[in-house]
Motif scaffolding. Structure first.
Motif, PDB file in Angstrom:
ATOM      1  N   GLY A  66      -1.983  -4.662  -4.062  1.00  0.00           N
ATOM      2  CA  GLY A  66      -1.843  -3.294  -4.550  1.00  0.00           C
ATOM      3  C   GLY A  66      -2.609  -2.280  -3.728  1.00  0.00           C
ATOM      4  O   GLY A  66      -2.329  -1.093  -3.798  1.00  0.00           O
ATOM      5  N   GLY A  68      -4.109  -0.868   0.051  1.00  0.00           N
ATOM      6  CA  GLY A  68      -3.926  -0.958   1.490  1.00  0.00           C
ATOM      7  C   GLY A  68      -5.197  -0.581   2.219  1.00  0.00           C
ATOM      8  O   GLY A  68      -5.283  -0.669   3.428  1.00  0.00           O
ATOM      9  N   SER A 159      -4.968   4.619   7.398  1.00  0.00           N
ATOM     10  CA  SER A 159      -4.406   5.975   7.350  1.00  0.00           C
ATOM     11  C   SER A 159      -4.461   6.546   5.931  1.00  0.00           C
ATOM     12  O   SER A 159      -3.432   6.867   5.344  1.00  0.00           O
ATOM     13  CB  SER A 159      -2.961   5.948   7.826  1.00  0.00           C
ATOM     14  OG  SER A 159      -2.878   5.319   9.071  1.00  0.00           O
ATOM     15  N   ASP A 193      -5.297   7.499  -5.563  1.00  0.00           N
ATOM     16  CA  ASP A 193      -4.100   6.910  -4.956  1.00  0.00           C
ATOM     17  C   ASP A 193      -4.136   7.073  -3.430  1.00  0.00           C
ATOM     18  O   ASP A 193      -3.855   6.131  -2.676  1.00  0.00           O
ATOM     19  CB  ASP A 193      -2.838   7.568  -5.531  1.00  0.00           C
ATOM     20  CG  ASP A 193      -1.585   6.798  -5.168  1.00  0.00           C
ATOM     21  OD1 ASP A 193      -1.494   5.617  -5.543  1.00  0.00           O
ATOM     22  OD2 ASP A 193      -0.708   7.365  -4.490  1.00  0.00           O
ATOM     23  N   ARG A 197      -4.105   3.784  -1.090  1.00  0.00           N
ATOM     24  CA  ARG A 197      -2.781   3.489  -0.525  1.00  0.00           C
ATOM     25  C   ARG A 197      -2.571   4.342   0.716  1.00  0.00           C
ATOM     26  O   ARG A 197      -2.281   5.535   0.612  1.00  0.00           O
ATOM     27  CB  ARG A 197      -1.698   3.828  -1.553  1.00  0.00           C
ATOM     28  CG  ARG A 197      -2.005   3.310  -2.940  1.00  0.00           C
ATOM     29  CD  ARG A 197      -0.974   2.345  -3.352  1.00  0.00           C
ATOM     30  NE  ARG A 197      -1.007   2.083  -4.782  1.00  0.00           N
ATOM     31  CZ  ARG A 197      -0.188   1.228  -5.358  1.00  0.00           C
ATOM     32  NH1 ARG A 197       0.712   0.598  -4.659  1.00  0.00           N
ATOM     33  NH2 ARG A 197      -0.266   1.003  -6.646  1.00  0.00           N
ATOM     34  N   PRO A 198      -2.739   3.774   1.884  1.00  0.00           N
ATOM     35  CA  PRO A 198      -2.699   4.570   3.120  1.00  0.00           C
ATOM     36  C   PRO A 198      -1.293   5.049   3.470  1.00  0.00           C
ATOM     37  O   PRO A 198      -0.501   4.293   4.018  1.00  0.00           O
ATOM     38  CB  PRO A 198      -3.238   3.605   4.180  1.00  0.00           C
ATOM     39  CG  PRO A 198      -3.020   2.246   3.623  1.00  0.00           C
ATOM     40  CD  PRO A 198      -3.015   2.355   2.139  1.00  0.00           C
ATOM     41  N   ALA A 199      -1.018   6.306   3.160  1.00  0.00           N
ATOM     42  CA  ALA A 199       0.328   6.846   3.375  1.00  0.00           C
ATOM     43  C   ALA A 199       0.342   8.011   4.358  1.00  0.00           C
ATOM     44  O   ALA A 199       1.389   8.601   4.600  1.00  0.00           O
ATOM     45  CB  ALA A 199       0.898   7.309   2.030  1.00  0.00           C
TER      46      ALA A 199
END
Lengths: 396, 81
Positions: A66, A68, A159, A193, A197-199
């Protein structure tokens, strides 16, 4: 245990008056449940010092389900020679704001780490996180479960929004103009988030300092810096100024001559400040703590753009918002932060930081996107172009 | 579209792109939105569910993160197979 590797070069680093990281790694051989990790780490490092080559590989899919962020995969390129460091993953724990721990909390962290990792730690390097060095892929989920069940979450990596960090602020410092710890905690909770969570196109860092002394070096290390400042005049207690002079302090050479804008003068018994010229660097205030205090209206300057020289050269941040009130729940700041990140996320190439993007695209589209008017304080350096180009409609 | 069907499309897209391009979440959103006509929030929810159970995972290389299908070896190491 004594080590299986001979390390004459590393042993040299234990001599001399300073604490030695080699001594600490040797100690970890005795405290950790996985002593071969620290031992092979020493062996591989000795080999590196001899061959002048690094033997670490990093990256790939390594993490907890879940998430990253927070775990950086690290492997030895010589796993047969040094099996203890075949896997040597880094685990980042989101530090408490201001780096305040109880000794009980530190013991808890270290006890778990001795069970599932090498026992080596890196307390608050440039990332700000509490960094644990060296564990295996198979231990990651258990380690995460142990820490998270006690309230310790993973920090940021890759990221993603990196773990926000701040100075000790009003908890211990009389100069803190803003509640850095509360701002840091609010930003951390708001961007959970984005942290895990690398987005994004690349990393983005946010650091908060209570004053221009900038103890977390936000201006040099964070893409977006919040630095406490004030509006109005520096408060002067002339009686205390006289006491400093009577006690032998050379106010002219130690304070007045160091003022970067030359806005101060001293007549032998009292100080005069042309506050319209003051750039709020804090130097005089830190030298004469009893005589000088920041102005009464407190807030922060928001700066953008600094980075280390990874893809292109290093940058220092520059002022985007000269003064913003910073009061809980910090909605104005959070909205500005979201707008800046959204513009960067929409426009940046992979591995392009926000400061680089502003240099490429120009200040005008950036300021328009984030809804901030151009102001003289945004000039990066005197007589340098402030990146803002006016259009005909601006003069209509 | 059912979420499982959408997830199959995401998985198929990741398989197709394997070895060709490191995909960021945004790249997947764009491709799947164009293919299925679903909105970003729906695609994001479907992808995040896949990440939560380890069907796809975040990867890291050269300083940047991407989304990939994990190898069987890795899933075994993690105890997911």
């Amino acid at each position: 245990m004594s080590g299986k590797h001979k390390t004459p070069m590393l042993d040299e680093l234990e001599k001399g008056p300073f604490p030695s990281f080699i001594t600490e790694i040797k100690k970890a051989r005795n405290s950790s449940a996985m002593p071969e990790m620290a031992d092979d780490e020493l062996g591989q490092l000795e080999k590196s010092y001899n061959s002048k080559r690094g033997y670490w590989k990093h990256g790939g899919i390594v993490g907890v389900l879940g998430y990253g962020s927070g775990v950086i995969g690290r492997y030895s390129s010589l796993p047969d020679e040094y099996p203890g460091v075949a896997h040597f993953h880094t685990y980042r724990i989101n530090q408490p704001s201001g780096f305040f721990y109880t000794s009980k909390a530190l013991k808890e962290i270290c006890d778990i780490w001795d069970k599932y990792g090498s026992g080596l730690t890196n307390m608050h390097g440039s990332t700000g996180d509490l960094v644990l060095l060296g564990t295996t892929t198979e231990n990651l989920e258990t380690l995460f479960a142990e820490y998270s069940s006690r309230g310790w979450d993973l920090g940021g990596s890759g990221s993603a929004m990196r773990t926000p960090s701040c100075c000790v602020g009003q908890a211990r410092c009389e100069w803190a103009m803003i509640d850095t710890m509360d701002i840091c905690n609010t930003v951390t909770q708001h961007f959970q988030d984005e942290l895990h969570r690398p987005a994004y196109p690349y990393k983005i860092k946010n650091k908060i300092s209570g004053c221009a002394c900038d103890c977390v070096a936000a201006i040099a290390r964070a893409d977006i810096s919040v630095i406490g400042t004030w509006k109005g005049d520096i408060q002067i207690n002339q009686a205390e100024v006289k006491k400093y002079a009577d006690s032998g302090m050379d106010i002219q050479s130690d304070v007045i001559d160091w003022c970067p804008t030359e806005c101060m003068s001293f007549d032998g018994s009292s100080i005069t400040i042309d506050n319209s010229q003051c750039n709020r660097c804090m130097h005089c205030i830190t030298r004469m703590t009893k005589a000088l205090k920041p102005g009464k209206e407190r807030g922060a300057s928001i700066l953008v753009g600094s980075k280390a020289p990874i893809v292109v050269g290093s940058l220092l941040s520059w002022v985007i918002v000269p003064f913003m009130k910073m009061e809980s729940p910090y909605e104005e700041y959070i909205e500005l932060l979201e707008n800046m990140i959204e513009w960067w996320d929409d426009n940046a190439k992979p591995r392009e930081r926000i400061g680089e993007l502003i240099e490429v695209k120009g200040m005008r589209p950036f300021l328009e996107a984030i809804g901030v008017d151009p102001q003289p304080q945004q000039v990066y350096e005197p007589r340098k172009d402030p990146f803002f180009f006016w259009s005909e409609s601006d003069f209509a | 579209m059912e979420q499982s069907e959408l997830q199959d499309k995401i998985f198929a897209y990741l398989e197709k792109m394997k070895g060709k391009k490191k995909l960021k979440e945004k790249d997947i959103f764009k491709a799947i939105m164009a293919e299925t006509g679903e909105d970003k929030a729906t695609v994001k929810t479907a992808l995040r569910e896949m990440i939560n159970v380890g069907r796809v995972m975040y990867s890291y290389g050269g300083g940047a993160s991407s989304v990939e299908i994990p190898s069987e070896e890795y899933l075994k190491e993690k105890g997911l197979l």
